[in-house]
Design a protein around this motif. Structure first.
Motif, mmCIF file in Angstrom:
data_model
loop_
_atom_site.group_PDB
_atom_site.id
_atom_site.type_symbol
_atom_site.label_atom_id
_atom_site.label_comp_id
_atom_site.label_asym_id
_atom_site.label_seq_id
_atom_site.Cartn_x
_atom_site.Cartn_y
_atom_site.Cartn_z
ATOM 1 N N ASN A 41 0.834 -1.198 0.000
ATOM 2 C CA ASN A 41 0.000 0.000 0.000
ATOM 3 C C ASN A 41 0.869 1.248 0.000
ATOM 4 N N PHE A 42 0.449 2.289 -0.726
ATOM 5 C CA PHE A 42 1.305 3.465 -0.857
ATOM 6 C C PHE A 42 1.515 4.172 0.480
ATOM 7 N N HIS A 43 0.548 4.103 1.389
ATOM 8 C CA HIS A 43 0.745 4.706 2.708
ATOM 9 C C HIS A 43 1.875 3.988 3.459
ATOM 10 N N THR A 44 1.903 2.670 3.350
ATOM 11 C CA THR A 44 2.968 1.903 3.987
ATOM 12 C C THR A 44 4.305 2.190 3.324
ATOM 13 N N GLN A 45 4.289 2.310 2.004
ATOM 14 C CA GLN A 45 5.517 2.647 1.292
ATOM 15 C C GLN A 45 6.011 4.039 1.690
ATOM 16 N N ASN A 46 5.087 4.984 1.865
ATOM 17 C CA ASN A 46 5.459 6.308 2.359
ATOM 18 C C ASN A 46 6.131 6.205 3.718
ATOM 19 N N ALA A 47 5.523 5.427 4.599
ATOM 20 C CA ALA A 47 6.055 5.285 5.958
ATOM 21 C C ALA A 47 7.447 4.671 5.947
ATOM 22 N N MET A 48 7.647 3.688 5.094
ATOM 23 C CA MET A 48 8.958 3.046 4.998
ATOM 24 C C MET A 48 10.004 4.026 4.476
ATOM 25 N N ALA A 49 9.620 4.834 3.487
ATOM 26 C CA ALA A 49 10.542 5.843 2.958
ATOM 27 C C ALA A 49 10.877 6.881 4.029
ATOM 28 N N PHE A 50 9.868 7.266 4.803
ATOM 29 C CA PHE A 50 10.077 8.218 5.889
ATOM 30 C C PHE A 50 11.028 7.632 6.929
ATOM 31 N N GLU A 52 13.306 5.399 6.548
ATOM 32 C CA GLU A 52 14.654 5.325 5.997
ATOM 33 C C GLU A 52 15.327 6.693 6.013
ATOM 34 N N GLU A 53 14.555 7.731 5.670
ATOM 35 C CA GLU A 53 15.122 9.073 5.642
ATOM 36 C C GLU A 53 15.419 9.583 7.048
ATOM 37 N N VAL A 54 14.565 9.248 8.010
ATOM 38 C CA VAL A 54 14.825 9.624 9.408
ATOM 39 C C VAL A 54 16.112 8.970 9.898
ATOM 40 N N LYS A 55 16.278 7.713 9.568
ATOM 41 C CA LYS A 55 17.502 7.015 9.946
ATOM 42 C C LYS A 55 18.726 7.704 9.362
ATOM 43 N N LYS A 56 18.609 8.104 8.093
ATOM 44 C CA LYS A 56 19.715 8.778 7.416
ATOM 45 C C LYS A 56 20.007 10.132 8.048
ATOM 46 N N GLN A 57 18.958 10.929 8.260
ATOM 47 C CA GLN A 57 19.136 12.293 8.752
ATOM 48 C C GLN A 57 19.639 12.327 10.193
ATOM 49 N N THR A 58 19.261 11.318 10.985
ATOM 50 C CA THR A 58 19.681 11.290 12.395
ATOM 51 C C THR A 58 20.927 10.446 12.608
ATOM 52 N N GLY A 59 21.548 10.010 11.532
ATOM 53 C CA GLY A 59 22.738 9.187 11.679
ATOM 54 C C GLY A 59 22.459 7.877 12.381
ATOM 55 N N GLY A 60 21.252 7.375 12.227
ATOM 56 C CA GLY A 60 20.875 6.107 12.851
ATOM 57 C C GLY A 60 20.443 6.222 14.290
ATOM 58 N N SER A 61 20.393 7.449 14.824
ATOM 59 C CA SER A 61 20.051 7.592 16.244
ATOM 60 C C SER A 61 18.548 7.477 16.510
ATOM 61 N N VAL A 62 17.728 7.552 15.453
ATOM 62 C CA VAL A 62 16.298 7.298 15.584
ATOM 63 C C VAL A 62 15.936 6.240 14.541
ATOM 64 N N ALA A 63 15.554 5.077 15.006
ATOM 65 C CA ALA A 63 15.251 3.959 14.113
ATOM 66 C C ALA A 63 13.768 3.626 14.208
ATOM 67 N N ILE A 64 13.071 3.709 13.068
ATOM 68 C CA ILE A 64 11.645 3.407 13.004
ATOM 69 C C ILE A 64 11.450 2.115 12.219
ATOM 70 N N GLU A 265 6.237 15.295 3.033
ATOM 71 C CA GLU A 265 4.779 15.235 2.932
ATOM 72 C C GLU A 265 4.237 15.601 1.544
ATOM 73 N N PRO A 266 4.700 16.668 0.886
ATOM 74 C CA PRO A 266 4.157 16.973 -0.453
ATOM 75 C C PRO A 266 4.348 15.830 -1.444
ATOM 76 N N GLY A 267 5.479 15.159 -1.381
ATOM 77 C CA GLY A 267 5.709 14.018 -2.260
ATOM 78 C C GLY A 267 4.766 12.869 -1.954
ATOM 79 N N PHE A 268 4.415 12.719 -0.683
ATOM 80 C CA PHE A 268 3.474 11.668 -0.302
ATOM 81 C C PHE A 268 2.083 11.957 -0.863
ATOM 82 N N TRP A 269 1.699 13.231 -0.912
ATOM 83 C CA TRP A 269 0.423 13.599 -1.529
ATOM 84 C C TRP A 269 0.443 13.237 -3.015
ATOM 85 N N ALA A 270 1.556 13.505 -3.667
ATOM 86 C CA ALA A 270 1.675 13.156 -5.084
ATOM 87 C C ALA A 270 1.570 11.642 -5.277
#
Length: 332
Positions: A41-50, A52-64, A265-270
């Motif tokens: 589902n695209f919502h789940t795919q959005n969440a997974m992308a988010f 991954e990006e959180v992990k990248k931006q926080t240097g792995g200090s926040v893992a979802i 978020e805007p990309g998720f709307w798209a």
């Protein structure tokens, strides 16, 4: 002898060690995120992308870790309470299913309030501050909101007017949809997504009010034949985080996570728009047929459901000001 140079160097070493220690402690922050939607589902795919990006931006200090398909045991209508009570730190909350606890969350399901995603964006300008208040009142913070695309009636039978809809048992996701489809003569039944396919398979319902995306998730072509693009209501998924979990992050981590959500978020709307097109094509490939709704039939549906706007605003006074501001901007 301790010189100023030695002292400064030593202090710098201690500060560096403290910084490393803080980062090490922060690295233990791990959150499970609950969603009832499957991996595809695209919502789940959005969440997974988010995630991954959180992990990248926080240097792995926040893992979802996204727990899809309801594997944590929570049904959609339970998500607001589950995050509120700290049973799960994050959840993908379907707003319209939370009306039992927070009636305002049903505002998007006022029939025909919005006719397009562009109009929905304008509505969100006025209702999102209220969504934020609801979240805070329930011990959570909204990270991002993404709408479902166009809604359809997925049915077994071919109909040309309201008489054809009479007494069809149809699954709906929320109380407002029950009220709406009841007034047009259908027999709506409120059923969480996880119980929808068994209801179709058993014959408990012979139709579903939902998006084409969910139609693909449920392989509706195995049960249903016709798709009616009524676009009667809207709804949105809100990724929320428990405030106690949120406050356990450092200020820097909070900023990185919040900024990541706002940026994506805007990309998720798209993605929602694209998912509608792709999913409708898949339903047709599966053998379902899209039936245009006649102007006369749409006029009848709109006329019968029109009183629900004032009824909702009377029942949910907090919705009156933002909805009327939206309608004024739409010149309606």
């Amino acid at each position: 002898m301790i010189t100023r140079r030695n002292f400064t160097a030593g202090a710098a070493t201690l500060l560096a060690a403290g910084h490393i220690s803080t980062r090490a402690r922060a690295a233990t922050t791990s959150w499970d995120m609950s969603t009832v939607w499957p991996d595809g589902n695209f919502h789940t795919q959005n969440a997974m992308a988010f995630a991954e990006e959180v992990k990248k931006q926080t240097g792995g200090s926040v893992a979802i870790t996204v727990k899809a398909g309801g594997q944590l045991g929570f049904k959609g209508p339970e998500h607001l309470r589950a995050v509120r009570d700290g049973l799960v730190p994050l959840a993908d909350v379907l707003n319209i299913q939370q009306v039992g606890d927070e009636p305002f969350m049903g505002v998007e399901s006022i029939p025909f309030l919005c006719s397009s995603m562009d109009e929905l964006k304008v509505l969100h300008k006025y209702v999102r501050p209220e969504y934020e208040k609801v979240a805070a009142r329930n011990n959570q913070k909204i990270l991002y909101i993404v709408p479902w695309p166009t809604q359809y009636l997925h049915l077994k039978v071919k109909v040309a007017d309201l008489e054809g809809l009479k007494n069809i048992k149809i699954r709906v996701p929320d109380k407002n949809a029950v009220d709406m489809l009841a007034v047009v003569g259908m027999a709506p039944v409120m059923i969480p997504w996880g119980e929808t396919i068994p209801a179709l398979a058993s014959g408990a319902v012979s139709g579903v009010s939902t998006s084409a995306v969910s139609g693909v998730d449920g392989k509706f072509w195995e049960f249903l034949k016709y798709i009616y693009p009524t676009n009667h209501v809207w709804s949105s998924q809100m990724l929320t985080v428990n405030l106690d979990s949120w406050k356990a992050l450092s200020a820097d981590q909070q900023k990185l996570v919040a900024d990541t959500a706002a940026k994506m978020e805007p990309g998720f709307w798209a993605n929602s728009l694209k998912a509608d097109v792709d999913s409708l094509n898949r339903l047709k490939e599966g053998g379902m047929e899209v039936i245009p709704v006649s102007d006369a039939m749409m006029t009848d549906i709109r006329a019968k459901t029109a009183p629900q706007l004032d009824a909702f605003l009377k029942r949910v006074p907090a919705a009156d000001k933002p909805v009327r501001a939206y309608l004024a901007e739409m010149k309606r």
